[in-house]
Design a protein around this motif. Structure first.
Motif, PDB file in Angstrom:
ATOM      1  N   ARG A   9      27.240  36.965  40.923  1.00 28.53           N
ATOM      2  CA  ARG A   9      26.953  36.600  42.318  1.00 28.53           C
ATOM      3  C   ARG A   9      28.184  36.001  43.005  1.00 28.53           C
ATOM      4  O   ARG A   9      28.509  36.352  44.139  1.00 28.53           O
ATOM      5  CB  ARG A   9      25.789  35.620  42.367  1.00 28.53           C
ATOM      6  CG  ARG A   9      25.383  35.283  43.783  1.00 28.53           C
ATOM      7  CD  ARG A   9      24.176  34.428  43.789  1.00 28.53           C
ATOM      8  NE  ARG A   9      23.079  35.197  43.196  1.00 28.53           N
ATOM      9  CZ  ARG A   9      21.819  34.916  43.347  1.00 28.53           C
ATOM     10  NH1 ARG A   9      21.472  33.864  44.035  1.00 28.53           N
ATOM     11  NH2 ARG A   9      20.888  35.649  42.788  1.00 28.53           N
ATOM     12  N   ALA A  10      28.886  35.119  42.308  1.00 30.78           N
ATOM     13  CA  ALA A  10      30.086  34.510  42.894  1.00 30.78           C
ATOM     14  C   ALA A  10      31.179  35.553  43.098  1.00 30.78           C
ATOM     15  O   ALA A  10      31.900  35.522  44.095  1.00 30.78           O
ATOM     16  CB  ALA A  10      30.585  33.387  41.998  1.00 30.78           C
ATOM     17  N   LEU A  11      31.294  36.489  42.159  1.00 35.82           N
ATOM     18  CA  LEU A  11      32.310  37.523  42.308  1.00 35.82           C
ATOM     19  C   LEU A  11      32.015  38.422  43.507  1.00 35.82           C
ATOM     20  O   LEU A  11      32.925  38.804  44.244  1.00 35.82           O
ATOM     21  CB  LEU A  11      32.402  38.344  41.021  1.00 35.82           C
ATOM     22  CG  LEU A  11      32.937  37.588  39.812  1.00 35.82           C
ATOM     23  CD1 LEU A  11      32.804  38.446  38.561  1.00 35.82           C
ATOM     24  CD2 LEU A  11      34.374  37.180  40.023  1.00 35.82           C
ATOM     25  N   TRP A  12      30.743  38.769  43.708  1.00 38.69           N
ATOM     26  CA  TRP A  12      30.389  39.575  44.878  1.00 38.69           C
ATOM     27  C   TRP A  12      30.628  38.795  46.168  1.00 38.69           C
ATOM     28  O   TRP A  12      30.951  39.376  47.209  1.00 38.69           O
ATOM     29  CB  TRP A  12      28.950  40.065  44.804  1.00 38.69           C
ATOM     30  CG  TRP A  12      28.804  41.242  43.899  1.00 38.69           C
ATOM     31  CD1 TRP A  12      28.131  41.286  42.725  1.00 38.69           C
ATOM     32  CD2 TRP A  12      29.363  42.545  44.091  1.00 38.69           C
ATOM     33  NE1 TRP A  12      28.228  42.531  42.167  1.00 38.69           N
ATOM     34  CE2 TRP A  12      28.977  43.332  42.985  1.00 38.69           C
ATOM     35  CE3 TRP A  12      30.148  43.126  45.064  1.00 38.69           C
ATOM     36  CZ2 TRP A  12      29.356  44.658  42.836  1.00 38.69           C
ATOM     37  CZ3 TRP A  12      30.521  44.454  44.920  1.00 38.69           C
ATOM     38  CH2 TRP A  12      30.120  45.202  43.822  1.00 38.69           C
ATOM     39  N   ALA A  18      36.759  39.430  50.835  1.00 37.84           N
ATOM     40  CA  ALA A  18      37.826  40.426  50.988  1.00 37.84           C
ATOM     41  C   ALA A  18      37.560  41.298  52.198  1.00 37.84           C
ATOM     42  O   ALA A  18      38.470  41.603  52.969  1.00 37.84           O
ATOM     43  CB  ALA A  18      37.931  41.285  49.736  1.00 37.84           C
ATOM     44  N   ALA A  19      36.312  41.709  52.376  1.00 35.32           N
ATOM     45  CA  ALA A  19      35.972  42.515  53.554  1.00 35.32           C
ATOM     46  C   ALA A  19      36.230  41.729  54.834  1.00 35.32           C
ATOM     47  O   ALA A  19      36.767  42.264  55.812  1.00 35.32           O
ATOM     48  CB  ALA A  19      34.522  42.955  53.476  1.00 35.32           C
ATOM     49  N   LEU A  46      43.341  39.695  48.917  1.00 36.27           N
ATOM     50  CA  LEU A  46      43.833  39.754  47.543  1.00 36.27           C
ATOM     51  C   LEU A  46      42.856  39.110  46.563  1.00 36.27           C
ATOM     52  O   LEU A  46      42.621  39.641  45.474  1.00 36.27           O
ATOM     53  CB  LEU A  46      45.201  39.088  47.454  1.00 36.27           C
ATOM     54  CG  LEU A  46      46.332  39.817  48.158  1.00 36.27           C
ATOM     55  CD1 LEU A  46      47.611  39.005  48.102  1.00 36.27           C
ATOM     56  CD2 LEU A  46      46.529  41.187  47.557  1.00 36.27           C
ATOM     57  N   VAL A  47      42.275  37.975  46.925  1.00 27.72           N
ATOM     58  CA  VAL A  47      41.285  37.318  46.054  1.00 27.72           C
ATOM     59  C   VAL A  47      40.067  38.219  45.882  1.00 27.72           C
ATOM     60  O   VAL A  47      39.533  38.358  44.782  1.00 27.72           O
ATOM     61  CB  VAL A  47      40.889  35.947  46.636  1.00 27.72           C
ATOM     62  CG1 VAL A  47      39.680  35.376  45.923  1.00 27.72           C
ATOM     63  CG2 VAL A  47      42.054  34.980  46.529  1.00 27.72           C
ATOM     64  N   GLY A  48      39.637  38.850  46.939  1.00 27.13           N
ATOM     65  CA  GLY A  48      38.481  39.736  46.858  1.00 27.13           C
ATOM     66  C   GLY A  48      38.731  40.980  46.022  1.00 27.13           C
ATOM     67  O   GLY A  48      37.867  41.412  45.265  1.00 27.13           O
ATOM     68  N   ILE A  49      39.917  41.534  46.118  1.00 30.33           N
ATOM     69  CA  ILE A  49      40.242  42.714  45.321  1.00 30.33           C
ATOM     70  C   ILE A  49      40.280  42.358  43.837  1.00 30.33           C
ATOM     71  O   ILE A  49      39.779  43.109  42.990  1.00 30.33           O
ATOM     72  CB  ILE A  49      41.559  43.340  45.800  1.00 30.33           C
ATOM     73  CG1 ILE A  49      41.347  43.986  47.171  1.00 30.33           C
ATOM     74  CG2 ILE A  49      42.087  44.360  44.795  1.00 30.33           C
ATOM     75  CD1 ILE A  49      42.610  44.413  47.852  1.00 30.33           C
ATOM     76  N   ALA A  50      40.853  41.205  43.500  1.00 24.96           N
ATOM     77  CA  ALA A  50      40.857  40.763  42.105  1.00 24.96           C
ATOM     78  C   ALA A  50      39.429  40.526  41.608  1.00 24.96           C
ATOM     79  O   ALA A  50      39.096  40.850  40.466  1.00 24.96           O
ATOM     80  CB  ALA A  50      41.685  39.497  41.958  1.00 24.96           C
ATOM     81  N   SER A  51      38.574  39.989  42.450  1.00 23.72           N
ATOM     82  CA  SER A  51      37.179  39.761  42.066  1.00 23.72           C
ATOM     83  C   SER A  51      36.433  41.075  41.912  1.00 23.72           C
ATOM     84  O   SER A  51      35.580  41.204  41.028  1.00 23.72           O
ATOM     85  CB  SER A  51      36.479  38.897  43.111  1.00 23.72           C
ATOM     86  OG  SER A  51      37.100  37.638  43.189  1.00 23.72           O
TER      87      SER A  51
END
Length: 100
Positions: A9-12, A18-19, A46-51
């Motif tokens: 859930r946190a990763l999503w 990121a969006a 960048l944080v969102g892509i890594a997640s």
């Protein structure tokens, strides 16, 4: 047997950031030009892509071998090519690691 991250859930949430970051970069570049908000948008992206990479990782094993899947790559290894297999267990509330 399939191994995936437990808390997705946190990763999503970070993927959603990121969006939002990409949207912020596009809007700011279209209307204002480069500024501090552009840097914040790039950081969120960048944080969102890594997640997104972390949330899509999956390792599974079946009668045919080991299979790993990431966002852009799938790989399978038959059991005859596996020389050693280690399982590393890390418990949430203790700093110790147990290898089996």
């Amino acid at each position: 047997v399939t191994c995936r991250p437990l808390q997705t859930r946190a990763l999503w949430f970070f993927v959603g950031l990121a969006a939002a970051g990409v949207s912020l970069v596009v809007v700011r570049m279209a209307y204002e030009g480069p500024d501090a908000w552009l840097g914040l948008g790039l950081l969120l992206s960048l944080v969102g892509i890594a997640s997104l990479r972390a949330v899509t990782v999956r390792v599974s094993a079946d009668a045919y071998g080991l299979h790993s899947r990431t966002l852009l790559r799938r790989r399978s290894v038959p059991w005859r090519d596996v020389a050693d297999l280690r399982v590393r267990l890390k418990y949430a509330n203790t700093p110790r690691v147990q290898e089996t």
